[in-house]
Design a protein around this motif. Sequence first.
Motif, short mmCIF file in Angstrom:
data_model
loop_
_atom_site.label_atom_id
_atom_site.label_comp_id
_atom_site.label_asym_id
_atom_site.label_seq_id
_atom_site.Cartn_x
_atom_site.Cartn_y
_atom_site.Cartn_z
N HIS A 189 -2.24 16.11 4.17
CA HIS A 189 -3.55 16.36 4.79
C HIS A 189 -4.62 16.52 3.71
O HIS A 189 -5.75 16.06 3.89
CB HIS A 189 -3.48 17.58 5.71
CG HIS A 189 -3.27 17.21 7.15
ND1 HIS A 189 -3.04 18.13 8.13
CD2 HIS A 189 -3.28 16.00 7.76
CE1 HIS A 189 -2.90 17.50 9.30
NE2 HIS A 189 -3.04 16.21 9.08
N ALA A 245 -0.64 5.61 9.03
CA ALA A 245 -0.09 5.99 7.74
C ALA A 245 1.30 6.55 8.01
O ALA A 245 1.53 7.17 9.05
CB ALA A 245 -0.96 7.05 7.08
N GLY A 299 -7.03 1.47 5.51
CA GLY A 299 -7.29 2.67 4.71
C GLY A 299 -6.45 3.82 5.20
O GLY A 299 -5.45 4.17 4.60
N THR A 300 -6.82 4.41 6.34
CA THR A 300 -5.94 5.42 6.90
C THR A 300 -5.98 5.36 8.42
O THR A 300 -6.73 4.58 9.02
CB THR A 300 -6.26 6.83 6.37
OG1 THR A 300 -5.18 7.71 6.77
CG2 THR A 300 -7.58 7.35 6.90
N LEU A 305 -1.13 9.85 11.09
CA LEU A 305 0.01 9.91 10.17
C LEU A 305 1.30 10.12 10.96
O LEU A 305 1.36 11.01 11.82
CB LEU A 305 -0.18 11.08 9.21
CG LEU A 305 1.01 11.47 8.32
CD1 LEU A 305 1.32 10.36 7.32
CD2 LEU A 305 0.71 12.79 7.59
N VAL A 336 -5.85 14.02 9.38
CA VAL A 336 -5.55 13.02 10.42
C VAL A 336 -4.55 13.59 11.43
O VAL A 336 -3.76 14.47 11.10
CB VAL A 336 -4.99 11.73 9.79
CG1 VAL A 336 -6.08 11.02 8.99
CG2 VAL A 336 -3.79 12.03 8.90
N THR A 338 0.08 3.46 3.53
CA THR A 338 -1.14 3.55 4.35
C THR A 338 -1.45 2.18 4.94
O THR A 338 -1.10 1.14 4.36
CB THR A 338 -2.33 4.08 3.54
OG1 THR A 338 -2.40 3.38 2.29
CG2 THR A 338 -2.19 5.57 3.26
N HIS A 343 -4.55 14.99 0.93
CA HIS A 343 -4.71 13.66 0.36
C HIS A 343 -5.44 12.70 1.31
O HIS A 343 -6.32 11.95 0.90
CB HIS A 343 -3.31 13.12 0.02
CG HIS A 343 -3.29 11.78 -0.63
ND1 HIS A 343 -3.74 11.55 -1.92
CD2 HIS A 343 -2.85 10.58 -0.17
CE1 HIS A 343 -3.59 10.27 -2.23
NE2 HIS A 343 -3.05 9.65 -1.18
N LEU A 344 -5.07 12.75 2.58
CA LEU A 344 -5.58 11.76 3.56
C LEU A 344 -6.74 12.30 4.39
O LEU A 344 -7.39 11.53 5.10
CB LEU A 344 -4.46 11.37 4.56
CG LEU A 344 -3.21 10.68 4.03
CD1 LEU A 344 -2.15 10.62 5.12
CD2 LEU A 344 -3.55 9.25 3.54
N THR A 346 2.76 0.74 9.71
CA THR A 346 1.44 0.49 9.08
C THR A 346 0.74 -0.67 9.78
O THR A 346 -0.48 -0.63 9.97
CB THR A 346 1.58 0.19 7.57
OG1 THR A 346 2.50 -0.89 7.39
CG2 THR A 346 2.08 1.42 6.83
N ASN A 394 0.81 -1.22 0.00
CA ASN A 394 0.00 0.00 0.00
C ASN A 394 0.84 1.26 0.00
O ASN A 394 0.50 2.22 0.69
CB ASN A 394 -0.91 0.06 1.25
CG ASN A 394 -2.08 -0.88 1.16
OD1 ASN A 394 -2.62 -1.09 0.07
ND2 ASN A 394 -2.45 -1.46 2.30
#
Lengths: 236, 236
Positions: free
Chosen positions: B124, B62, B29-30, B33, B130, B25, B126-127, B57, B10
Motif C-alpha cells: 500500500h 496488480a 500502471g496500477t 491489488l 488500492v 503491475t 508502494h502502490l 494483470t 512489469n
Amino acid sequence: MRITSSLPDNGVLFTVDDVPGALWTPAGGTGPLVLVGHGGGQHRTAPGMAARVRRFTEAGFAVAVVDAPNHGDRPKDPELSRLAESIPARVAAGESRSALVAELHGLASRRSVPEWRAVLDALHAHLGPVPVGYWGVSMGCGLGVPFVAAEPRVRAAVLGLAPLHSGGGAAAGVTVPVRFLVQWHDELVPREESLALFDALGSTDKTLHANVGGHGEVPVAEVTSGLRFLDRHLRA
Amino acid sequence: MRITSSLPDNGVLFTVDDVPGALWTPAGGTGPLVLVGHGGGQHRTAPGMAARVRRFTEAGFAVAVVDAPNHGDRPKDPELSRLAESIPARVAAGESRSALVAELHGLASRRSVPEWRAVLDALHAHLGPVPVGYWGVSMGCGLGVPFVAAEPRVRAAVLGLAPLHSGGGAAAGVTVPVRFLVQWHDELVPREESLALFDALGSTDKTLHANVGGHGEVPVAEVTSGLRFLDRHLRA
C-alpha cells in the motif's frame, strides 16, 4: 403447432396437440432456442414469467415455456392431483417430502417428456433447426432430467434445486454439459440430496454453483451466468 | 519494502523484512491489488507462476505473490519441515491426511498471517491505498482463511480446494464475499470436508463452484470467472 394469440415482447401462445406453450423470439428474429421447464405451481403465463424470459430474449435466445401436466391452462389430472394433494398429510406422517415430490415429478414426466419432444419437433418446424438448450430448476429439473436424457437435440442444460430421485433415475442418462444450481439453505431440498443429484448426472462437463439462501433466492447473477454458459455451448 | 530485481511483464522481486515476494503491475500502471497465496510446494517464481499471474494483470489487477513459510527462497523451518515430513508415515499409520495438512497449515499461518499483513502495509505504501482482494486455493486457502479473517483491508476472496480444518477454525471470521472452488473428484481433499469449509465461512455472500476432476484440474474458465468476481467487488 397452432398459434392462438400474441403476447408482448415478440411472444405468441401456441398449442401442440393439446399442450399449451408460449414462445418469445429475440429482436433479431431468431437465435438458439431455450426450452424452459417452469417450477411447481407456475405456468407459461404466470406473473413475472414474461419478465424472466425477457432476460433470455435480450441475450439473443428464442425461449419456449410449456405448461407442465396439471399446471396452467391444462385440465386437472386426477392421478397427479391426488398424489400432489396427499403430500402434506404424508409428510406430517413422517414420509420424506423430497421423495414424495420426486415421485410426483416421476409420474408427471411420463407425460411431459413425450409432450416436450413433440413441442420441440413443432418449434423446429417453426423456427428452423436452431440449436437447443434446456433451463429448468425445481420441478423444471425434476421433469427436465428425464427430458434431457431422452432428447438428443438438447445440447446443454441448466438444472438444479431438486433432489437425487427427482428425474426418476434418469440422471446418469444426462450426458450434455450441465450447469447445476444449489441453494445452500434450501428449505425444500435437503442439501445432500441436491449434491447427490449433481453427482449422479452422467455428464463429464458439469459445474455446480451453490449460493447462500433459500429455494426461491437464486441470485440474478446466476441467470446471467447461466445464459453465458448456454451461449457458449449453443453457439459453438 | 526492498526491490531486489526486475522480472518480465512489469514484475519485480521484493522483500519485506525477510519475507520474499513478487509484484506484477498491469500495463495501465496500477489497479486493484490481488494477493495470491500459492499452493503447497509452489513459490513466488515457480515455473508457470508468471503465466498464471499474467491473467490477473491482463484483467487490470496488480498481483503479489509471497513465499509461504518453508517455501521458495525462504530458509527451511525445522518445525514445519519435521511436521511436513512426518505426514506420509502418519497417513500410512491411519491418520487423516487432510487433518494433518490442516495442522501444518495452522502452524504455518501463525507466521504467514502477520507477514502478509506487513507485506500489505508495504504494498500500500508502494502502490497507494488500492482495493485489495485475495486469491488462494489448496495451501493458499489454508493460509488464506486466517489471513482474510484477520485483515480488514481484504474486500473479497477466492478460496477453495481445502478441508474444513484448514484455516484453523478461522472460517467463521471470514465475512467478505467469497468465491469457493471445489473439485468434485479431489483426491487430496475429501468432498464433504471441502463442503464443510464452505459451510463454515462466515460470509453471507458466498458462492461455491464445483467442477468435475481432480485437485489440479480446476478449469481455466474458473480463473476468468473468479477474476470477474474480484473485479465486481474491488471496483465497486
